[in-house]
Design a protein around this motif. Structure first.
Motif, mmCIF file in Angstrom:
data_model
loop_
_atom_site.group_PDB
_atom_site.id
_atom_site.type_symbol
_atom_site.label_atom_id
_atom_site.label_comp_id
_atom_site.label_asym_id
_atom_site.label_seq_id
_atom_site.Cartn_x
_atom_site.Cartn_y
_atom_site.Cartn_z
ATOM 1 N N LYS A 42 -83.179 52.078 20.158
ATOM 2 C CA LYS A 42 -82.525 51.482 18.988
ATOM 3 C C LYS A 42 -81.404 50.542 19.399
ATOM 4 O O LYS A 42 -81.125 49.561 18.721
ATOM 5 C CB LYS A 42 -81.984 52.578 18.062
ATOM 6 C CG LYS A 42 -83.055 53.411 17.386
ATOM 7 C CD LYS A 42 -82.468 54.345 16.352
ATOM 8 C CE LYS A 42 -81.934 53.573 15.134
ATOM 9 N NZ LYS A 42 -81.448 54.486 14.073
ATOM 10 N N THR A 43 -80.741 50.838 20.503
ATOM 11 C CA THR A 43 -79.592 50.028 20.917
ATOM 12 C C THR A 43 -79.893 49.137 22.112
ATOM 13 O O THR A 43 -79.191 48.154 22.328
ATOM 14 C CB THR A 43 -78.398 50.928 21.281
ATOM 15 O OG1 THR A 43 -78.722 51.703 22.459
ATOM 16 C CG2 THR A 43 -78.042 51.867 20.145
ATOM 17 N N PRO A 93 -74.275 62.034 17.791
ATOM 18 C CA PRO A 93 -73.824 60.690 18.202
ATOM 19 C C PRO A 93 -72.326 60.578 18.447
ATOM 20 O O PRO A 93 -71.886 59.609 19.074
ATOM 21 C CB PRO A 93 -74.255 59.800 17.029
ATOM 22 C CG PRO A 93 -74.393 60.732 15.871
ATOM 23 C CD PRO A 93 -74.846 62.037 16.442
ATOM 24 N N ALA A 125 -72.153 49.269 21.201
ATOM 25 C CA ALA A 125 -71.512 49.572 19.927
ATOM 26 C C ALA A 125 -72.464 49.299 18.765
ATOM 27 O O ALA A 125 -73.496 48.641 18.917
ATOM 28 C CB ALA A 125 -70.240 48.742 19.762
ATOM 29 N N ASN A 126 -72.093 49.787 17.592
ATOM 30 C CA ASN A 126 -72.921 49.598 16.402
ATOM 31 C C ASN A 126 -73.056 48.132 16.011
ATOM 32 O O ASN A 126 -74.016 47.744 15.348
ATOM 33 C CB ASN A 126 -72.351 50.404 15.234
ATOM 34 C CG ASN A 126 -72.487 51.903 15.452
ATOM 35 O OD1 ASN A 126 -73.392 52.362 16.144
ATOM 36 N ND2 ASN A 126 -71.583 52.671 14.870
ATOM 37 N N ASN A 127 -72.078 47.300 16.398
ATOM 38 C CA ASN A 127 -72.149 45.865 16.077
ATOM 39 C C ASN A 127 -72.813 45.059 17.191
ATOM 40 O O ASN A 127 -72.686 43.841 17.237
ATOM 41 C CB ASN A 127 -70.746 45.318 15.794
ATOM 42 C CG ASN A 127 -69.856 45.323 17.034
ATOM 43 O OD1 ASN A 127 -70.174 45.959 18.046
ATOM 44 N ND2 ASN A 127 -68.746 44.612 16.972
ATOM 45 N N ASN A 128 -73.500 45.767 18.103
ATOM 46 C CA ASN A 128 -74.252 45.157 19.210
ATOM 47 C C ASN A 128 -73.379 44.559 20.306
ATOM 48 O O ASN A 128 -73.876 43.771 21.121
ATOM 49 C CB ASN A 128 -75.230 44.097 18.696
ATOM 50 C CG ASN A 128 -76.305 44.686 17.811
ATOM 51 O OD1 ASN A 128 -76.802 45.775 18.065
ATOM 52 N ND2 ASN A 128 -76.645 43.972 16.740
ATOM 53 N N GLU A 187 -64.525 54.954 14.737
ATOM 54 C CA GLU A 187 -65.379 54.143 15.594
ATOM 55 C C GLU A 187 -64.580 53.674 16.800
ATOM 56 O O GLU A 187 -63.355 53.586 16.770
ATOM 57 C CB GLU A 187 -65.913 52.935 14.815
ATOM 58 C CG GLU A 187 -67.183 52.344 15.384
ATOM 59 C CD GLU A 187 -67.809 51.317 14.442
ATOM 60 O OE1 GLU A 187 -68.812 50.712 14.832
ATOM 61 O OE2 GLU A 187 -67.281 51.120 13.336
#
Length: 307
Positions: A42-43, A93, A125-128, A187
């Motif tokens: 996914k990442t 997570p 990170a979640n924002n790539n 975060e």
């Protein structure tokens, strides 16, 4: 997509030694990489490890219905690992985990990147944003040139390339780290949990050739993870030779210790290198910084246009 330059590249992953084959599920590749290894599809953030036990000589890391099962297939193996057992994992997570990766920086302008100072590995990170560890201690990372100067040149005081645990009694020059569970933030607690203490200047090369009229958004991450003289840690920050923060105090701005505070600066002109300087009128004050995140403004505009 290369997370650092935005280029299209050949997909690949890495693992170290060991028997068995890869098992693929919808979101995860599992395999042996020394200890048990995994790659998060996914990442695309790199290869991670689950240490402490040996995965099987035959493939035994099986993901099903949200559980990673690891039955013991090592009964005849002679490798010395701490735990020879069957076990299973569920996804948590918020726990710390770290990766390494095979992204090789091409030298083209960086479009998005995080520098995680004192961290033990990489993290997507979640924002790539790919956060890479500096100094690099957790395995391969993109080789973006980074140069750090401390407030002293005394090599006996600089704990460079060695992480030291933070405590209330310490006020040392070098890299410090605590567990991310101690950080109060939803975060980026893995960024705030480590830092460089006593930093004078950081120089990050964002392109191998000079860029024309390029501007970046620069985001600085701070957390007071060292109790020593926290209330007295007041310093200035300059970006590209211009004052960005004046008489900045981390604990005061964040509302206490172990709390993340970020400062964002837009339209920073950079032709090749980003230079961030730290100074204080008190020679006993050690400026502290946890991380630096950069975004290319032109790449953001191109991404929006492509949508």
């Amino acid at each position: 997509t290369d997370p650092v330059t935005g280029e299209k590249i050949k997909w690949e992953y890495t693992r170290t030694y060991g028997c068995n084959y890869i098992i693929g599920s919808e979101n995860l590749l599992s395999f042996r990489s020394g200890a048990a290894g995994f790659y998060d599809l996914k990442t695309n953030g790199g290869t991670g490890n689950l240490g402490g036990f040996k995965s099987g000589c035959t493939s035994n890391l099986i993901a099903a219905n949200g559980v990673l099962n690891a039955p013991d297939y090592t009964r005849t193996c002679q490798c010395s690992y701490q735990n020879q057992t069957s076990l299973s994992f569920v996804h948590m997570p918020h726990l710390e985990y770290w990766t390494n990766n095979e992204f090789n920086w091409s030298g083209k302008p960086v479009v998005q990147l995080g520098i995680n100072l004192g961290a033990p590995g990489d993290r997507m990170a979640n924002n790539n944003t790919l956060w890479i560890d500096y100094p690099s201690v957790g395995g391969n990372s993109p080789d973006v040139p980074i140069k750090v100067d401390f407030i002293t040149t005394d090599s006996t005081l600089i704990k460079q390339h060695k992480t030291i645990s933070s405590s209330a009694s310490e006020n040392k020059i070098g890299y410090i780290r605590t567990n991310s569970f101690t950080i109060e933030t939803d975060e980026h607690n893995y960024v705030a949990a480590s830092a460089i203490n006593g930093v004078k200047q950081i120089e990050i090369t964002l392109a191998k050739e000079k860029m024309q009229n390029e501007t970046y958004t620069v985001k600085l991450y701070f957390a007071e993870i060292e109790d020593a003289k926290a209330k007295d840690r007041i310093f200035d920050v300059n970006i590209q030779g211009k004052t960005a923060l004046k008489e900045f105090n981390i604990a005061k701005e964040a509302g206490g210790n172990n709390k993340l505070i970020t400062k964002t600066f837009e339209n920073i002109s950079i032709d090749e290198k980003l230079v961030i300087q730290f100074n204080s009128s008190d020679k006993n004050v050690l400026p502290l910084l946890s991380g630096v995140e950069v975004f290319s403004d032109s790449y953001g505009k191109l991404s929006e246009a492509s949508k």
